[in-house]
Structures are given as structure tokens and as C-alpha cells.
Design a protein around this motif. Structure first.
Motif, PDB file in Angstrom:
ATOM      1  N   LYS A 192     -13.900  72.916-104.690  1.00 21.90           N
ATOM      2  CA  LYS A 192     -13.039  72.894-104.034  1.00 21.90           C
ATOM      3  C   LYS A 192     -12.368  71.995-103.669  1.00 21.90           C
ATOM      4  CE  LYS A 192     -12.928  73.076 -98.637  1.00 21.90           C
ATOM      5  NZ  LYS A 192     -13.888  73.254 -97.074  1.00 21.90           N
ATOM      6  N   LYS A 193     -10.429  71.896-103.405  1.00 25.47           N
ATOM      7  CA  LYS A 193      -9.792  70.345-103.875  1.00 25.47           C
ATOM      8  C   LYS A 193      -9.013  70.577-102.666  1.00 25.47           C
ATOM      9  CE  LYS A 193      -6.292  68.886-106.728  1.00 25.47           C
ATOM     10  NZ  LYS A 193      -4.440  69.244-107.271  1.00 25.47           N
ATOM     11  N   ASN A 194      -9.431  70.182-101.949  1.00 21.63           N
ATOM     12  CA  ASN A 194      -8.627  69.345-100.548  1.00 21.63           C
ATOM     13  C   ASN A 194      -6.808  69.203-100.633  1.00 21.63           C
ATOM     14  OD1 ASN A 194     -10.720  70.073 -98.318  1.00 21.63           O
ATOM     15  ND2 ASN A 194     -11.060  67.732 -98.632  1.00 21.63           N
ATOM     16  N   ILE A 195      -6.230  69.753-100.306  1.00 19.83           N
ATOM     17  CA  ILE A 195      -4.389  69.561-101.196  1.00 19.83           C
ATOM     18  C   ILE A 195      -3.704  68.770 -99.624  1.00 19.83           C
ATOM     19  CG2 ILE A 195      -2.553  70.222-101.545  1.00 19.83           C
ATOM     20  CD1 ILE A 195      -4.038  72.724-102.645  1.00 19.83           C
TER      21      ILE A 195
ATOM     22  N   LEU B 145      -9.782  81.106 -90.429  1.00 20.78           N
ATOM     23  CA  LEU B 145      -9.176  80.833 -91.770  1.00 20.78           C
ATOM     24  C   LEU B 145      -8.338  81.904 -91.907  1.00 20.78           C
ATOM     25  CD1 LEU B 145     -10.605  79.354 -94.332  1.00 20.78           C
ATOM     26  CD2 LEU B 145     -11.626  81.127 -95.241  1.00 20.78           C
ATOM     27  N   TYR B 146      -7.214  81.535 -92.668  1.00 22.21           N
ATOM     28  CA  TYR B 146      -6.386  82.199 -93.486  1.00 22.21           C
ATOM     29  C   TYR B 146      -6.408  81.860 -95.222  1.00 22.21           C
ATOM     30  CZ  TYR B 146      -4.134  81.463 -89.140  1.00 22.21           C
ATOM     31  OH  TYR B 146      -3.689  81.555 -87.987  1.00 22.21           O
ATOM     32  N   GLN B 147      -5.885  83.632 -95.957  1.00 24.30           N
ATOM     33  CA  GLN B 147      -5.659  82.886 -97.540  1.00 24.30           C
ATOM     34  C   GLN B 147      -3.950  82.582 -97.281  1.00 24.30           C
ATOM     35  OE1 GLN B 147      -6.592  85.812-100.297  1.00 24.30           O
ATOM     36  NE2 GLN B 147      -6.074  84.750-101.708  1.00 24.30           N
ATOM     37  N   LEU B 148      -3.422  81.830 -98.147  1.00 26.52           N
ATOM     38  CA  LEU B 148      -2.527  80.695 -98.940  1.00 26.52           C
ATOM     39  C   LEU B 148      -1.788  81.672 -99.743  1.00 26.52           C
ATOM     40  CD1 LEU B 148      -0.445  79.357 -97.437  1.00 26.52           C
ATOM     41  CD2 LEU B 148      -1.777  77.954 -99.037  1.00 26.52           C
TER      42      LEU B 148
ATOM     43  N   PRO C 128     -15.351  68.828-116.468  1.00 24.33           N
ATOM     44  CA  PRO C 128     -14.534  69.722-115.865  1.00 24.33           C
ATOM     45  C   PRO C 128     -14.325  70.206-117.230  1.00 24.33           C
ATOM     46  CG  PRO C 128     -14.658  68.731-113.510  1.00 24.33           C
ATOM     47  CD  PRO C 128     -15.384  67.970-115.194  1.00 24.33           C
ATOM     48  N   VAL C 129     -14.834  71.594-118.123  1.00 29.69           N
ATOM     49  CA  VAL C 129     -13.620  72.093-119.304  1.00 29.69           C
ATOM     50  C   VAL C 129     -12.851  73.144-118.772  1.00 29.69           C
ATOM     51  CG1 VAL C 129     -13.956  72.622-121.657  1.00 29.69           C
ATOM     52  CG2 VAL C 129     -15.649  71.672-120.657  1.00 29.69           C
ATOM     53  N   PHE C 130     -12.945  74.246-117.547  1.00 28.75           N
ATOM     54  CA  PHE C 130     -11.767  75.576-117.565  1.00 28.75           C
ATOM     55  C   PHE C 130     -11.822  75.781-116.253  1.00 28.75           C
ATOM     56  CE2 PHE C 130     -10.582  79.491-118.008  1.00 28.75           C
ATOM     57  CZ  PHE C 130     -10.128  79.960-118.542  1.00 28.75           C
ATOM     58  N   ARG C 131     -10.531  75.702-115.776  1.00 24.55           N
ATOM     59  CA  ARG C 131     -10.606  76.467-114.131  1.00 24.55           C
ATOM     60  C   ARG C 131     -10.866  77.846-114.256  1.00 24.55           C
ATOM     61  NH1 ARG C 131      -9.543  70.676-111.428  1.00 24.55           N
ATOM     62  NH2 ARG C 131     -11.613  69.510-111.910  1.00 24.55           N
ATOM     63  N   TRP C 132     -10.838  78.409-113.220  1.00 21.97           N
ATOM     64  CA  TRP C 132      -9.963  79.945-113.558  1.00 21.97           C
ATOM     65  C   TRP C 132     -10.198  80.462-111.898  1.00 21.97           C
ATOM     66  CZ3 TRP C 132     -14.791  79.662-115.471  1.00 21.97           C
ATOM     67  CH2 TRP C 132     -15.794  80.034-114.955  1.00 21.97           C
ATOM     68  N   ASN C 133      -9.152  81.161-111.687  1.00 24.83           N
ATOM     69  CA  ASN C 133      -9.590  81.530-109.928  1.00 24.83           C
ATOM     70  C   ASN C 133      -9.285  80.991-109.105  1.00 24.83           C
ATOM     71  OD1 ASN C 133     -10.227  84.635-108.579  1.00 24.83           O
ATOM     72  ND2 ASN C 133     -12.100  83.951-108.593  1.00 24.83           N
ATOM     73  N   LYS C 134      -8.269  80.402-108.940  1.00 25.28           N
ATOM     74  CA  LYS C 134      -8.096  79.210-108.652  1.00 25.28           C
ATOM     75  C   LYS C 134      -7.162  80.572-107.352  1.00 25.28           C
ATOM     76  CE  LYS C 134      -6.197  74.909-108.145  1.00 25.28           C
ATOM     77  NZ  LYS C 134      -5.799  74.538-108.823  1.00 25.28           N
ATOM     78  N   GLN C 135      -7.759  80.329-105.954  1.00 29.52           N
ATOM     79  CA  GLN C 135      -7.131  80.480-104.399  1.00 29.52           C
ATOM     80  C   GLN C 135      -6.996  79.888-103.402  1.00 29.52           C
ATOM     81  OE1 GLN C 135      -9.212  83.754-103.090  1.00 29.52           O
ATOM     82  NE2 GLN C 135      -9.236  84.472-105.234  1.00 29.52           N
TER      83      GLN C 135
ATOM     84  N   PHE D 266      -6.472  74.054 -98.655  1.00 31.59           N
ATOM     85  CA  PHE D 266      -7.820  73.490 -99.325  1.00 31.59           C
ATOM     86  C   PHE D 266      -7.589  74.642-101.045  1.00 31.59           C
ATOM     87  CE2 PHE D 266     -10.212  75.826 -96.727  1.00 31.59           C
ATOM     88  CZ  PHE D 266     -11.321  76.577 -97.188  1.00 31.59           C
ATOM     89  N   ALA D 267      -7.838  74.099-101.678  1.00 33.06           N
ATOM     90  CA  ALA D 267      -7.900  75.469-103.388  1.00 33.06           C
ATOM     91  C   ALA D 267      -9.330  75.632-103.670  1.00 33.06           C
ATOM     92  CB  ALA D 267      -7.466  74.601-104.039  1.00 33.06           C
ATOM     93  N   ALA D 268      -9.913  76.572-103.798  1.00 33.27           N
ATOM     94  CA  ALA D 268     -10.851  77.123-104.161  1.00 33.27           C
ATOM     95  C   ALA D 268     -10.639  77.864-105.690  1.00 33.27           C
ATOM     96  CB  ALA D 268     -12.037  78.067-103.299  1.00 33.27           C
ATOM     97  N   TYR D 269     -11.967  77.260-106.775  1.00 35.15           N
ATOM     98  CA  TYR D 269     -11.910  77.896-108.000  1.00 35.15           C
ATOM     99  C   TYR D 269     -12.796  77.929-108.688  1.00 35.15           C
ATOM    100  CZ  TYR D 269     -11.931  72.984-108.554  1.00 35.15           C
ATOM    101  OH  TYR D 269     -12.482  71.295-108.859  1.00 35.15           O
ATOM    102  N   SER D 270     -13.180  78.659-110.319  1.00 29.62           N
ATOM    103  CA  SER D 270     -14.578  78.613-110.352  1.00 29.62           C
ATOM    104  C   SER D 270     -14.124  77.592-111.956  1.00 29.62           C
ATOM    105  CB  SER D 270     -14.643  80.148-111.195  1.00 29.62           C
ATOM    106  OG  SER D 270     -14.346  81.382-109.711  1.00 29.62           O
TER     107      SER D 270
END
Length: 129
Positions: A11-14, A64-67, A46-53, A34-38
């Protein structure tokens, strides 16, 4: 030789300084973006990130909203500073600005905070009917 490999959720706060009119409670409020990712990590790096929402939580009613991903990417890069209602999809509706008071059955302490136990006497908190 051992390899330590893990797949985790990150999770990354933007931003927490963006204001918007909340579509749920119709109030102007500050929101947390914020962004959530695998993430695949090797040796805790951390080497690889995907599925960022991208998500938004409002301070007024805690909805809670999805942006929209394009808006989320632009916010992350600092290109835009506002979020429009059409960029949001409700995922979990908050209280709509109607916060409920919790009451301690042991000492009568009252609060709007979500304590499980009373900070005064340690008794389990209850919700009023």
C-alpha cells in the motif's frame, strides 16, 4: 543456497491534501488517496509489482471509493490536483456522516472512537441500540 521469495500486498499513500465533494454524504471533505498492489520480493527487496489499483477514503463519512486508474496515475505523478465524482466508484459506503457513540457498560464513558475496550476502565465497549 537459500532464496527468500515472497508475494505480498503493498500500500502506498499518494495524497491526503485533496478536497472533494463526497457523493455519499454531499459534503466537501478532505480525502486520502492510496494505491494497493501485489509485489514479488526476493530477499525482502521488491522486484516486481502488478495489479495496482487506486482508492480514495473520505474523512467526512469514511466511504471507500475505487478511483479511475488514469486519474490515480496522474495524481501519483502530480499532474492533477482534483478528483471528480465521475472518477469514483463506491466500494464500501461509510456512515454518511452519522457517527454512533459507543458507551462503556462499566463506567459510562462515551466516545465516537472505535475502541474495543474502554480506555478508562478496560471493560468491553458496547454499541447503543
Amino acid at each position: 543456497m537459500f532464496f527468500i521469495i515472497a508475494i505480498t500486498q503493498g500500500k502506498k499513500n499518494i495524497s491526503s491534501s485533496i478536497g472533494l465533494f463526497c457523493p455519499v454524504c454531499k459534503k466537501y471533505s478532505r480525502c486520502q488517496v492510496f494505491a494497493a498492489y501485489s509485489c514479488l520480493s526476493i530477499f525482502f527487496i521488491p522486484v516486481f509489482r502488478w495489479n495496482k489499483q487506486y482508492y480514495v477514503t473520505t474523512a467526512c463519512c469514511e466511504t471507500l471509493y475505487q478511483l479511475n486508474p488514469d486519474v490515480g496515475k496522474a495524481l501519483e505523478k502530480g499532474r492533477i490536483t482534483e478528483i471528480k465524482e465521475q472518477d469514483l466508484t463506491v466500494l464500501k459506503q461509510g456512515t454518511g456522516g452519522r457517527r454512533r457513540k459507543r458507551i462503556c457498560p462499566g463506567c459510562g464513558y462515551q466516545t465516537f472512537e472505535a475502541f474495543d475496550f474502554c480506555p478508562k476502565c478496560g471493560t468491553a465497549m458496547t454499541w447503543p441500540d
